[in-house]
Design an enzyme around this catalytic site. Structure first.
Site: not given
Length: 264
Positions: A105, A141, A143, A171, A174
């Protein structure tokens, strides 16, 4: 006892006389230095004062200036990050996979995105595209880099089935860009398996993921079986089997619950 006391008094008197003589000598030296400074000023010689308030001759003043200048130059300059780079390849090293894909996490130090991809194209296009994209620092990024480096061309007559296994979910920015791409490329289907959810409490990210799912993208969290498949497919493991880390399954269930809450 009286003689000892008399001797001690004489000794202290002698020391005081020496101290007074030393003080007089110091005062005399200071007066001489002041007179020299005044005389130099009268003769037109430039006299400067250093940072301690002491008079400094011309030659010594230049040395003092140089030392001050060097002291300023020795101050460390702010370190700049290297330019943004994107890496692509066939198989990544095991350490990168185990560190970046670990579904904890609190992902301290995991400030990049690793994206493993499979692209299945119809209509007789040769082969199945497979590999990974890795981004560094700030910039485009992984992606978005995928569509620039791996699949820059789009043929409307071809059906594209694209599957990603990413170290963290997209994010908000993106998500918005991916929605535009899916709207432009009608025959492209995208499925994203994420190891971790990026900042899932942030409202803009939650809204972005929900909108991305609404645009037709399938969003899933990576199960232990998905980590094992990615290890076998995208990692230079040298015949080493994947061993799930502690709490791998529990962390998947945690993230899956959070994702379901976002997409409901």
């Amino acid at each position: 006892m009286a003689e000892k006391s008399s001797s001690g008094v004489s000794s202290r008197v002698a020391m005081r006389r020496k101290e007074r003589a030393s003080e007089k000598k110091t005062e005399t030296e200071v007066k001489k230095e002041e007179q020299n400074v005044e005389k130099s000023a009268e003769d037109g010689e430039k006299v400067e004062v250093n940072g301690t308030g002491e008079a400094v001759a011309n030659g010594d003043a230049e040395v003092t200036k140089g030392a001050a200048s060097n002291a300023g130059q020795d101050k460390p300059e702010p370190m700049e990050l290297p330019p943004f780079e994107t890496f692509t390849g066939d198989r990544m090293d095991p350490f990168s996979f185990k560190f970046q894909f670990k579904n904890v996490e609190y992902s301290s130090g995991r400030n990049k995105t690793l994206l493993c991809y499979l692209v299945d194209q119809s209509c007789g296009v040769d082969g199945l595209l497979r590999g990974f994209v890795e981004d560094e620092h700030a910039g485009a990024h992984a992606e978005l880099a995928f569509f620039h480096l791996v699949l820059p061309q789009y043929d409307p007559s071809v059906n594209y089935a694209v599957t990603w296994y990413v170290s963290s979910s997209p994010c908000a920015s993106c998500c918005a860009k991916l929605i535009e791409i899916l709207q432009e490329r009608k025959t492209l289907r995208l499925t994203i398996f994420s190891a971790r959810l990026l900042d899932f409490e942030e409202p803009d990210i939650r809204a972005g993921l929900k909108a991305l799912a609404g645009a037709g993208c399938k969003l899933r969290m990576m199960k232990p079986l998905d980590f094992s498949y990615s290890w076998d497919t995208f990692v230079e493991h040298e015949d080493q089997k994947f061993t799930p880390w502690e709490d791998c399954k529990e962390n998947y269930e945690f993230y899956q619950e959070k994702l379901a809450d976002i997409l409901e």
